[in-house]
Design an enzyme around this catalytic site. Sequence first.
Site, PDB file in Angstrom:
ATOM      1  N   GLY A  33       0.822  -1.203   0.000  1.00  0.00           N
ATOM      2  CA  GLY A  33       0.000   0.000   0.000  1.00  0.00           C
ATOM      3  C   GLY A  33       0.852   1.247   0.000  1.00  0.00           C
ATOM      4  O   GLY A  33       2.045   1.192  -0.313  1.00  0.00           O
ATOM      5  N   ASN A  34       0.273   2.366   0.333  1.00  0.00           N
ATOM      6  CA  ASN A  34       1.008   3.636   0.364  1.00  0.00           C
ATOM      7  C   ASN A  34       0.365   4.552   1.399  1.00  0.00           C
ATOM      8  O   ASN A  34      -0.637   4.194   2.016  1.00  0.00           O
ATOM      9  CB  ASN A  34       1.032   4.267  -1.029  1.00  0.00           C
ATOM     10  N   ARG A  35       0.957   5.736   1.576  1.00  0.00           N
ATOM     11  CA  ARG A  35       0.558   6.622   2.669  1.00  0.00           C
ATOM     12  C   ARG A  35      -0.552   7.607   2.316  1.00  0.00           C
ATOM     13  O   ARG A  35      -0.794   8.552   3.054  1.00  0.00           O
ATOM     14  CB  ARG A  35       1.766   7.414   3.175  1.00  0.00           C
ATOM     15  N   SER A  36      -1.217   7.413   1.197  1.00  0.00           N
ATOM     16  CA  SER A  36      -2.263   8.373   0.834  1.00  0.00           C
ATOM     17  C   SER A  36      -3.502   8.179   1.710  1.00  0.00           C
ATOM     18  O   SER A  36      -4.017   7.075   1.830  1.00  0.00           O
ATOM     19  CB  SER A  36      -2.633   8.196  -0.640  1.00  0.00           C
TER      20      SER A  36
END
Length: 228
Positions: A33-36
Amino acid sequence: VASVSGARDLAGTTVVVTAGGTREPIDPVRFIGNRSSGRQGVALAEAARDRGADVALIGANLEVPPPVGIELVPVSTVAELRDAVLSRAADADIVVMAAAVSDYRPVNVAHTKMKKDAVGDDVSIELTANPDILADLGALQHPRPVLVGFAAETEADADALAALGAGKLERKNADLIAVNRVDDGRGFGTSDNEVLIVGSGSRIVTTVDGSKRVVADAILDAALTERP
Ligand code: CTP
Ligand code: CA
């Protein structure tokens, strides 16, 4: 700002916004995933709604509550996000790709939880490239929606940021790219944003430094001027 003056300058238009961050499963309990957080995309959906647009928000794992008065389409993977966006593109006047889209996904997804005993101490997960959704939209025949992309970058220098935005705009055939500095606590998970909006021919359309709502209104202003 149009929303403050109460302008309904998007009445009769359809705006599609993607927000949040995709998750690509590794096994039933793990993902890439990512930090958005989805805050900027949600602010865009709210601003477009307040300016009178019909809004579809394609929300990938949003960490913030979605606005009322819009169509929310919850998605998780890039494949789901892509299907949701492409199926709505033909009816859209503006598409804003604010979601952080995973560039890669695991080649194989385990159907049961990966166990340390079976895997051992050194693990590699083979990844393969995902399709570029914004580039797919950019390849649509005209008339197509006004296409706005985002570029989250860690460069400090304004010229370097603008050049990265201009390069992405050209590669994906987008109309506008909002370039966002994300290092030093900027960007992800915060309520303020510093954004440079780049147009065709490496034009700097505007720079905005303010709340995600102020940035959202500036992006919609710029998108309106790109309409045929
Ligand atoms: N994007 C997309 N599909 C992808 C990757 C990105 O539609 N598979 C969109 C994003 O939503 C964003 C824009 O393209 O609006 C730019 O994304 P970004 O990650 O900054 O650019 P990339 O082309 O993936 O380049 P890189 O990550 O190497 O900087
Ligand atoms: Ca990327």
